[in-house]
Scaffold this motif. Structure first.
Motif, PDB file in Angstrom:
ATOM      1  N   ALA A 265       0.866  -1.174   0.000  1.00 56.38           N
ATOM      2  CA  ALA A 265       0.000   0.000   0.000  1.00 56.38           C
ATOM      3  C   ALA A 265       0.905   1.226   0.000  1.00 56.38           C
ATOM      4  CB  ALA A 265      -0.922   0.001   1.214  1.00 56.38           C
ATOM      5  N   ARG A 266       0.739   2.099  -0.998  1.00 60.13           N
ATOM      6  CA  ARG A 266       1.607   3.274  -1.147  1.00 60.13           C
ATOM      7  C   ARG A 266       0.796   4.557  -1.013  1.00 60.13           C
ATOM      8  NH1 ARG A 266       6.258   2.648  -4.859  1.00 60.13           N
ATOM      9  NH2 ARG A 266       6.426   0.519  -5.629  1.00 60.13           N
ATOM     10  N   TYR A 267       1.437   5.544  -0.426  1.00 62.02           N
ATOM     11  CA  TYR A 267       0.897   6.898  -0.467  1.00 62.02           C
ATOM     12  C   TYR A 267       2.075   7.849  -0.334  1.00 62.02           C
ATOM     13  CZ  TYR A 267      -1.687  11.147   0.534  1.00 62.02           C
ATOM     14  OH  TYR A 267      -2.181  12.443   0.489  1.00 62.02           O
ATOM     15  N   GLY A 268       2.485   8.446  -1.447  1.00 63.78           N
ATOM     16  CA  GLY A 268       3.614   9.376  -1.422  1.00 63.78           C
ATOM     17  C   GLY A 268       4.852   8.739  -0.816  1.00 63.78           C
ATOM     18  N   PRO A 269       5.343   9.285   0.307  1.00 62.34           N
ATOM     19  CA  PRO A 269       6.594   8.801   0.899  1.00 62.34           C
ATOM     20  C   PRO A 269       6.419   7.647   1.883  1.00 62.34           C
ATOM     21  CG  PRO A 269       5.855  10.713   2.101  1.00 62.34           C
ATOM     22  CD  PRO A 269       4.842  10.490   1.002  1.00 62.34           C
ATOM     23  N   PHE A 270       5.234   7.045   1.910  1.00 68.96           N
ATOM     24  CA  PHE A 270       4.954   5.949   2.830  1.00 68.96           C
ATOM     25  C   PHE A 270       4.630   4.676   2.050  1.00 68.96           C
ATOM     26  CE2 PHE A 270       3.087   9.814   4.978  1.00 68.96           C
ATOM     27  CZ  PHE A 270       4.198  10.055   5.789  1.00 68.96           C
ATOM     28  N   VAL A 271       5.182   3.541   2.502  1.00 62.42           N
ATOM     29  CA  VAL A 271       4.892   2.247   1.883  1.00 62.42           C
ATOM     30  C   VAL A 271       4.606   1.252   3.002  1.00 62.42           C
ATOM     31  CG1 VAL A 271       5.657   0.398   0.356  1.00 62.42           C
ATOM     32  CG2 VAL A 271       6.402   2.749  -0.067  1.00 62.42           C
ATOM     33  N   MET A 272       3.343   0.848   3.108  1.00 63.54           N
ATOM     34  CA  MET A 272       2.917  -0.066   4.159  1.00 63.54           C
ATOM     35  C   MET A 272       2.209  -1.264   3.526  1.00 63.54           C
ATOM     36  SD  MET A 272       4.219   1.530   6.718  1.00 63.54           S
ATOM     37  CE  MET A 272       3.544   0.657   8.128  1.00 63.54           C
ATOM     38  N   ASN A 273       1.469  -2.015   4.347  1.00 63.55           N
ATOM     39  CA  ASN A 273       0.736  -3.182   3.839  1.00 63.55           C
ATOM     40  C   ASN A 273      -0.744  -2.919   3.652  1.00 63.55           C
ATOM     41  OD1 ASN A 273       2.986  -4.692   5.931  1.00 63.55           O
ATOM     42  ND2 ASN A 273       2.897  -5.388   3.809  1.00 63.55           N
ATOM     43  N   THR A 274      -1.303  -1.921   4.364  1.00 67.43           N
ATOM     44  CA  THR A 274      -2.739  -1.645   4.289  1.00 67.43           C
ATOM     45  C   THR A 274      -2.994  -0.139   4.211  1.00 67.43           C
ATOM     46  OG1 THR A 274      -3.093  -1.436   6.686  1.00 67.43           O
ATOM     47  CG2 THR A 274      -3.174  -3.682   5.742  1.00 67.43           C
ATOM     48  N   LYS A 275      -4.170   0.229   3.729  1.00 69.12           N
ATOM     49  CA  LYS A 275      -4.559   1.641   3.683  1.00 69.12           C
ATOM     50  C   LYS A 275      -4.669   2.233   5.081  1.00 69.12           C
ATOM     51  CE  LYS A 275      -6.967   1.508  -0.774  1.00 69.12           C
ATOM     52  NZ  LYS A 275      -8.261   1.714  -1.479  1.00 69.12           N
ATOM     53  N   ALA A 276      -5.139   1.419   6.037  1.00 71.30           N
ATOM     54  CA  ALA A 276      -5.236   1.905   7.416  1.00 71.30           C
ATOM     55  C   ALA A 276      -3.858   2.277   7.970  1.00 71.30           C
ATOM     56  CB  ALA A 276      -5.899   0.843   8.298  1.00 71.30           C
ATOM     57  N   GLU A 277      -2.840   1.492   7.625  1.00 67.94           N
ATOM     58  CA  GLU A 277      -1.482   1.804   8.076  1.00 67.94           C
ATOM     59  C   GLU A 277      -0.957   3.072   7.417  1.00 67.94           C
ATOM     60  OE1 GLU A 277       0.063  -2.757   8.982  1.00 67.94           O
ATOM     61  OE2 GLU A 277       0.284  -1.904   6.972  1.00 67.94           O
ATOM     62  N   LEU A 278      -1.355   3.309   6.174  1.00 65.60           N
ATOM     63  CA  LEU A 278      -0.975   4.552   5.506  1.00 65.60           C
ATOM     64  C   LEU A 278      -1.617   5.745   6.205  1.00 65.60           C
ATOM     65  CD1 LEU A 278      -1.246   3.647   1.710  1.00 65.60           C
ATOM     66  CD2 LEU A 278       0.833   3.915   3.070  1.00 65.60           C
ATOM     67  N   ALA A 279      -2.892   5.628   6.540  1.00 65.86           N
ATOM     68  CA  ALA A 279      -3.583   6.718   7.229  1.00 65.86           C
ATOM     69  C   ALA A 279      -2.909   7.016   8.566  1.00 65.86           C
ATOM     70  CB  ALA A 279      -5.052   6.354   7.437  1.00 65.86           C
ATOM     71  N   GLN A 280      -2.465   5.971   9.256  1.00 61.60           N
ATOM     72  CA  GLN A 280      -1.778   6.163  10.532  1.00 61.60           C
ATOM     73  C   GLN A 280      -0.436   6.855  10.321  1.00 61.60           C
ATOM     74  OE1 GLN A 280      -3.061   5.249  13.742  1.00 61.60           O
ATOM     75  NE2 GLN A 280      -1.405   6.713  14.216  1.00 61.60           N
ATOM     76  N   ALA A 281       0.256   6.489   9.226  1.00 61.96           N
ATOM     77  CA  ALA A 281       1.541   7.125   8.930  1.00 61.96           C
ATOM     78  C   ALA A 281       1.362   8.618   8.683  1.00 61.96           C
ATOM     79  CB  ALA A 281       2.182   6.462   7.721  1.00 61.96           C
ATOM     80  N   VAL A 282       0.352   8.999   7.919  1.00 57.98           N
ATOM     81  CA  VAL A 282       0.081  10.411   7.656  1.00 57.98           C
ATOM     82  C   VAL A 282      -0.205  11.151   8.957  1.00 57.98           C
ATOM     83  CG1 VAL A 282      -1.484  12.027   6.543  1.00 57.98           C
ATOM     84  CG2 VAL A 282      -0.716   9.993   5.299  1.00 57.98           C
ATOM     85  N   SER A 283      -1.041  10.544   9.796  1.00 50.03           N
ATOM     86  CA  SER A 283      -1.382  11.161  11.075  1.00 50.03           C
ATOM     87  C   SER A 283      -0.159  11.320  11.964  1.00 50.03           C
ATOM     88  CB  SER A 283      -2.441  10.312  11.789  1.00 50.03           C
ATOM     89  OG  SER A 283      -2.712  10.822  13.082  1.00 50.03           O
ATOM     90  N   ASP A 284       0.674  10.287  12.015  1.00 50.47           N
ATOM     91  CA  ASP A 284       1.867  10.347  12.866  1.00 50.47           C
ATOM     92  C   ASP A 284       2.824  11.432  12.393  1.00 50.47           C
ATOM     93  OD1 ASP A 284       0.861   8.311  14.393  1.00 50.47           O
ATOM     94  OD2 ASP A 284       2.181   6.756  13.597  1.00 50.47           O
ATOM     95  N   TYR A 285       2.954  11.594  11.078  1.00 54.04           N
ATOM     96  CA  TYR A 285       3.814  12.657  10.570  1.00 54.04           C
ATOM     97  C   TYR A 285       3.235  14.030  10.894  1.00 54.04           C
ATOM     98  CZ  TYR A 285       5.920  15.931   7.298  1.00 54.04           C
ATOM     99  OH  TYR A 285       6.534  17.035   6.743  1.00 54.04           O
ATOM    100  N   GLN A 286       1.963  14.191  10.650  1.00 56.75           N
ATOM    101  CA  GLN A 286       1.325  15.493  10.865  1.00 56.75           C
ATOM    102  C   GLN A 286       1.335  15.910  12.330  1.00 56.75           C
ATOM    103  OE1 GLN A 286      -2.498  14.872   8.991  1.00 56.75           O
ATOM    104  NE2 GLN A 286      -1.752  15.576   6.984  1.00 56.75           N
TER     105      GLN A 286
END
Length: 294
Positions: A265-286
């Protein structure tokens, strides 16, 4: 392909850059993947950006890529020309020059910048580099961030007989020489120069993904059509042998890795296994959990 009792890896395709763009204001890149939709074929490798070669005039304000985050993978920068400075939110800093390699483990999350080194920028010069993204398996995606500065003198060089060229072993091993890069999954990464009209054979693990990127020259892999500058040859996972035949003086990057075979699962500078993990990555960065540069 089988010759005698030797099984050569099948070449599944020859790819040209799928996109061209500027990263920040200091890295003009041609992307080979993911723009060519090669995720499964090159697993565990996620991205290959080929930067330059391009001349930058002297400036008092170094160009590059300012503060930005990553999570879930590693970045590998191989520098051929130029000088690049790195610093990150985990307190790591380093400068690499021609022949050096920067291997950064983003893991659970890191914020960093990559800039033309200040004194080099003042003089101006040619930048020439490759940046790879290497995936981390689920078990290690949240590992602590880390950074390896691998200088040229620490990279073993294996000279090929009959003056055919040499192999720099960045990761994995070749003819008993082990590269200095520490990896989470089995990876072979070789920076290779071949003389014109040379034949070079090597063995890579069966079942591994294999790709060869041509920085310069003209060559064929296992009898497939010739590949030239900024082209990528992708092999299948069958077989174990690679035959490279160079027509000109050639430089190539050989990438081989054990596939991770997990959801991506990719979103910009984050590569995880699920969309939920991507959402958490965005939140943690912000919310600053990955830190910031001071």
């Amino acid at each position: 392909m089988v010759i005698g009792t030797t099984t050569y890896k099948t070449v599944v395709g020859l790819y040209q850059p799928g996109s061209t763009h500027m990263v920040g204001d200091g890295f003009p890149v041609r992307n080979l993947f993911p723009s060519n939709d090669l995720d499964r074929a090159v697993d565990p490798f996620l991205m290959l950006d080929y930067a330059g070669p391009q001349y930058f005039p002297p400036t008092e304000h170094p160009r590059g890529v300012g503060e930005h985050p990553h999570r879930g993978f590693e970045t590998v920068t191989i520098l051929y020309e130029g000088v690049v400075a790195h610093r990150d939110s985990a307190g790591h800093a380093g400068v690499i020059g021609p022949g050096d390699v920067q291997w950064m483990t983003a893991g659970s999350g890191i914020v960093h910048e990559e800039m033309h080194e200040r004194s080099w920028a003042k003089e101006g010069g040619t930048l020439h580099a490759i940046q790879l993204w290497v995936n981390l398996p689920r078990a290690h995606k949240m590992t602590a961030p880390n950074y390896q500065t691998i200088v040229k003198d620490d990279i073993p060089v294996v000279e090929l007989d009959y003056a055919r060229g040499h192999v720099r072993v960045i990761a994995g091993s070749y003819e008993g020489r082990r590269g200095p890069a520490r990896t989470f999954t089995p990876i072979e990464l070789y920076d290779v120069q071949l003389a014109a009209a040379s034949r070079w054979e090597l063995t890579l693990p069966e079942g591994h993904s294999v790709a060869l990127f041509v920085l310069s020259g003209l060559l064929s892999v296992n009898g497939f059509e010739a590949a030239g500058e900024a082209e990528l040859v992708v092999c299948g996972r069958d077989g174990s042998r690679i035959l490279v035949e160079s027509r000109d003086l050639s430089q190539i990057l050989v990438m081989s890795g054990q596939p991770i075979e997990e959801p991506i699962a990719r979103y910009g500078p984050f590569v995880m296994n699920t969309k939920a993990e991507l959402a958490q990555a965005v939140s943690d960065y912000q919310t600053g959990k990955m830190g910031h540069l001071s």
